[in-house]
Every structure is written in C-alpha cells, then in structure tokens.
Design a protein around this motif. Structure first.
Motif, PDB file in Angstrom:
ATOM      1  N   ARG A   1       3.418 -18.851  46.435  1.00 45.43           N
ATOM      2  CA  ARG A   1       4.202 -17.613  46.467  1.00 45.43           C
ATOM      3  C   ARG A   1       4.815 -17.378  47.840  1.00 45.43           C
TER       4      ARG A   1
ATOM      5  N   SER B   1       5.320 -10.481  46.020  1.00 53.02           N
ATOM      6  CA  SER B   1       5.517 -11.904  46.259  1.00 53.02           C
ATOM      7  C   SER B   1       6.403 -12.470  45.168  1.00 53.02           C
ATOM      8  N   SER B   2       7.001 -13.592  45.461  1.00 51.49           N
ATOM      9  CA  SER B   2       7.833 -14.289  44.491  1.00 51.49           C
ATOM     10  C   SER B   2       7.530 -15.774  44.591  1.00 51.49           C
ATOM     11  N   ARG B   3       7.894 -16.489  43.576  1.00 51.28           N
ATOM     12  CA  ARG B   3       7.593 -17.919  43.535  1.00 51.28           C
ATOM     13  C   ARG B   3       8.428 -18.672  44.566  1.00 51.28           C
TER      14      ARG B   3
END
Length: 546
Positions: free
Chosen positions: A363, A370-372
C-alpha cells in the motif's frame, strides 16, 4: 518498515516487512505469539503476555483476557485491585507490547503503515474500536484487513501461486471462512462468511460445563447456581483457564488433568469442606463435546462453496488457520467432510500477521488512508530513453521494455542484475525487452547505455528496483451491504425502502456518488449534509477497511 498485526482473542502476533523480507518479532521470552492477557501488580505496573497468562491459571481476579469479542461495546472488565478497564484500552496495551517487541529486536524504526486484522464477522463498531485502540497505542497510519484475506496472502508464500482454495480460520473467539482465487500470486476473495461467537473460548466453556461442573456436583455440596455466586467465581475462573490449557494439551496428548488445589481455589462447600479440583479429560471426550461446533463450521464452508457455484472438486486445498485448527479433530474431519485436501504447511499461529504485513507493504500510505502501489513503473532517462517495467510482481521474472523516441541512434543498452546475472546488450532503437529472473524480495537491475564508441551515457542509464512479492491482494470484499433509507412515490403514497450503495461481496475500497432529491428540508449538522438545496449528493466517509 511495514507492520502486520494479528490482534487475537487468545494470542497476538506481529510481523515486519522490510527490505523485501518478512520478519516475525518474538516475545521477550522467545515465543512466536503473545498471549492477549493483561494484569497489574500491587505497585500498579502492567504486564502483558505470558506472565499474565500464567497468573490466570492460579489467581485470575482482576486479570483481563478474552476482550477482543467485547470490542465496540460498553462492557468494562475488572482489572487490578479495584479498577476496571475497557476492551479498547486492554487491546491498546497488547498493541503497545507488540511494538515493544519490534523495538527490542531492531530498535526504533520508522513505520510507513500498519495493517491490523479483524474477523470477517466484525461489525462497524468493533472495527472502529480496533482503530481507536491502535491510535491509543501510538500507531499513526493504520488500516484493517479481514483475517481470511491475510491468511490467504500468507498461504501463497510456500504453496502454489495458482488455484482456488478455502481458508478455514478457527480462532479463539471467531470462525471465518473465505473462498480465495489465486492467479500468479494475485489473490482475490470470491466470498467469505463468519460466525462471531464460535472459537476456542466456546470449547473451554463446554469443558467446564460438561466435565468440571458435574465433577464438583458429585464431590461437593454446592448450590445449583454456584457458578454465578461470588464465593465460587474464583474457582470457576481458574477452572476455565485450566480447561483452555487442557484443550491445548489434548492436541498432542490423549489424556490430561484439570487440577486446581485447595490453596488456589480458596472456597468451601455448604458443608465446610475445602474444595479442590482434579478432573481427567480425554481427547475422545473433548472431540465428542465439540463435534457439533466443528460440523457447524463445516456447514458454513459448504454453503460458501455451493453458494458460489463450485463443488469440492473445484477446490485445490483447504488452509487451516488459528490455534484451535491444530486440534486433530479439525485437521482430520474438515478435509474429510469437505472432500478437499488440507494444506498443513502454513503456521496457523502467525500466518495472519504475515499476510497482514504482506498487504501493508503493498500500500501507498498517506495519513489515515492508503491505496494500492502501482505494479508497473516508467523511468524516463536522458537521450530520449525510457524504461517501462514491472516494479512489483509475484512472478519469478519481470520484463523491462526499453523505449526510444527516435533520438537514440547508435546507442546500445545492457542489463545487469545485482545477483551477477548478465542479460546482454541490444540496440536501443530496436526497443528491446529484457526478461529478468527474480529472487524473493528486491532485485536491482542496472541499465547501462553506451554510444557507438562505447562511452557510457550516464543520463540515459538507470538503476531499476524490482520487488518480488509473496502474494498480491487484488481486492477485498465488503462484508456487509451498505445502504441508505429512501422514499419512493408521491407524498400520498410514499414508501420507504433501502438503496444499496455498496453490496456485500463488492471489492473494496470503492468510491462513488449517488444523487438523490431530498424529501424534506435538511438542516445542517456537523459531519453530515451541510446545505438545504433540494438536490443532495450523498457521500460515504469512514475509516477504510480493506
């Protein structure tokens, strides 16, 4: 560094992900897991772990345990001589102790982000309480991940990277099952279900009810409601703690004894006799007690398999997770009844924390969200040369494509990995593709560009970092349908209904906007719709639960 934490009902574990490798941080006494038990001494000092767990066997008054199930409720637990503690506060103490294990092993390090696992059946209040406990423990960037998803990620470390498999997660307080699809190490959860009150704690209680209480009734004069009376609460608390120990011992032994001395019991019956406890329990007796509960879990597994259009023949393996899954009955009965072979390579006690650490590393963290991370990257170098490559992959190899805009005539490019492998040299103008073999963790590849005279072109050269992952989470499903109440029809024939915004099973995180027309004037309130126009947009804003 990234952290994965399994905050368990009975035991907790913490795993770090740094420099492309996973590291389990053990307790100060060398165990893989930390008992989720909390005590305080006469001086007010708090202890978490084995010391508190051992004390629970002989003097349970004021010791906090089994509080995970109570997260998100107003329940308080007796703690210390005269005080109380909330499940949230107790969970924060466990998290603090886990962080101390990290400090003891590697010193103070920066934490990019932390993923804490929760049961699939946890509701929103329980999840939010877990986040608050993490914040109280000093963790700043935290996300939650359902335990079956974490277990699925961990199971790909050593097993096949492809297939359809079932995660059977039997913990101290809850049972979760997930149907998982893996393609080249990329994991997606096709379905999952859970039972919030089925786990090792229930088995302990059943041992007390079926073995301890009858033995006491045969040997002593006790009131029918003795278990509820203050004079016998200590006796039964110690009996339950020792029942747990007996249950664990019966995973490797065929017979054990639950023993409580007169000194530890500190109770007398109605005839004035000092009470002690010495009950023999066999593995067969335990298995007869809990078979119905295990069958209940198996029935839920079948429901998940059949409900998603599969049969047992479609499932490659069942992965057993959680302390109670080590019981011979579970390891034998579950695969036999489901008709699916069991994968016993995964450590059932630490797999969830390992999977959480894998997920945390994947992440990009910013504040509380959070983001990938991007799987592919493009590196633009000088002399109109660019490198398009797989920066993160679960495969054994990655491809690096060299791109030129046409101004690189006569230039050549060579690829060399930091493990000594040489992938040769090619013309940049041919837009070559280099296939690089990867080891676990990080592989650095040096791309060296030279001109026709063999002079190195520094600006056009580059060093690329490629990370081979144990597994990749393609997405996690929403555990419940999230909907809002709406009205349909005109004022005289208005009907109430629900409009689903996110349906159960849809992949998270998910964003969207739904436009609705208000049925009546809306008043501004903090944290909600803030103007009174006739047309409103409804936004969902909450802690991200992956």
């Amino acid at each position: 560094m990234y952290l994965g934490i399994d905050l368990g009902t009975s035991n907790s574990a913490i795993v770090g992900h740094r420099s492309g490798a996973l590291e389990l941080f053990k307790t100060i006494t060398g165990e893989d897991v930390l008992p989720s038990v909390l005590m305080t001494d006469r001086r007010g000092s708090r202890y978490v772990g084995k010391r508190a767990y051992d004390q629970l066997q002989t003097s349970p008054k004021g010791i906090a345990s089994r509080f995970k199930r109570l997260l998100g409720t107003s329940t308080v637990l007796p703690f210390g001589a005269d005080g109380n503690i909330s499940p949230e506060e107790a969970s924060a103490e466990v998290l603090r102790q886990l962080l101390k294990q990290v400090d003891a092993a590697i010193g103070a390090v920066g934490i990019e982000g932390t993923v804490i696992t929760v049961p699939a059946a946890f509701n929103q209040m329980q999840s939010e309480a877990t986040i608050r406990a993490a914040e109280a423990a000093g963790l700043e960037r935290v996300a939650l991940l359902q335990e079956p998803i974490a277990a699925a990620l961990a199971s790909l470390e050593r097993g096949s990277k492809n297939g359809l498999f079932l995660v059977y997660d039997l913990g101290g307080g809850t049972f979760d099952v997930a149907l998982v699809r893996a393609v080249n190490g990329s994991v997606s959860i096709e379905a999952h279900e859970g039972i919030n009150m089925l786990g090792g704690s229930d088995f302990d209680r059943m041992i007390v009810d079926s073995a301890v209480r009858p033995w006491l009734a045969r040997n002593y004069k006790l009131p029918a409601d003795a278990q509820r009376q203050p004079a016998y609460q200590r006796l039964f608390a110690i009996a339950k703690a020792n029942a747990e120990r007996a249950k664990i011992e019966l995973s490797t032994a065929t017979e054990t004894t639950i023993f409580v001395s007169e000194d530890d019991a500190r109770a007398t019956d109605d005839g004035g006799a000092d009470i002690f406890l010495e009950v023999t329990v066999t593995r067969g007796e335990l298995e007869r007690l809990i078979t119905d509960k295990i069958d209940q879990s198996i029935a839920l597994c079948r429901k998940v398999i059949i409900g998603n259009g599969y049969t047992a023949d479609d499932i490659d393996r069942v992965v057993l997770i959680g302390g109670p899954s080590r019981m011979p009955l579970v390891r034998e009965r579950v695969p036999r009844e489901l008709g699916v072979p069991a994968d016993l390579e995964v450590d059932p006690m630490t797999a969830v924390a390992r999977g959480a650490a894998i997920y945390a590393e994947g992440r990009e963290w910013s504040s509380q969200t959070s983001s990938r991370k991007a799987m592919r990257q493009r590196h633009d170098a000088g002399a109109e040369v660019s490198y398009d490559y797989e920066a993160r992959t679960s495969k054994d190899e990655a491809r690096i494509r060299v791109v030129s805009a046409g101004g690189a005539q006569g230039l050549r490019v060579a690829a060399m990995a930091d493990d000594g492998r040489d992938y040769g040299e090619q013309l940049v103008a041919d837009k070559p593709v280099f296939t690089v073999q990867l080891r676990s963790g990080e592989t650095r590849v040096t791309m060296t560009v030279t001109d026709a005279q063999g002079h190195r072109q520094v600006a056009a050269s580059a060093e690329l970092l490629i990370t081979k992952l144990a597994a990749i989470a393609a997405g996690a499903p929403c555990t419940h349908t999230i909907a809002i109440k709406i009205q349909t029809g005109d004022e005289s024939r208005a009907k109430n209904g629900l409009l689903p915004l996110i349906r159960k099973g849809e992949t998270l995180p998910k964003k969207g906007v739904e436009s609705l027309r208000s049925a009546r004037d809306l008043l501004a309130m903090a944290g909600s719709i803030s103007n009174s126009s006739s047309k409103q947009k409804v936004f969902l804003s909450q802690r991200t639960i992956f």
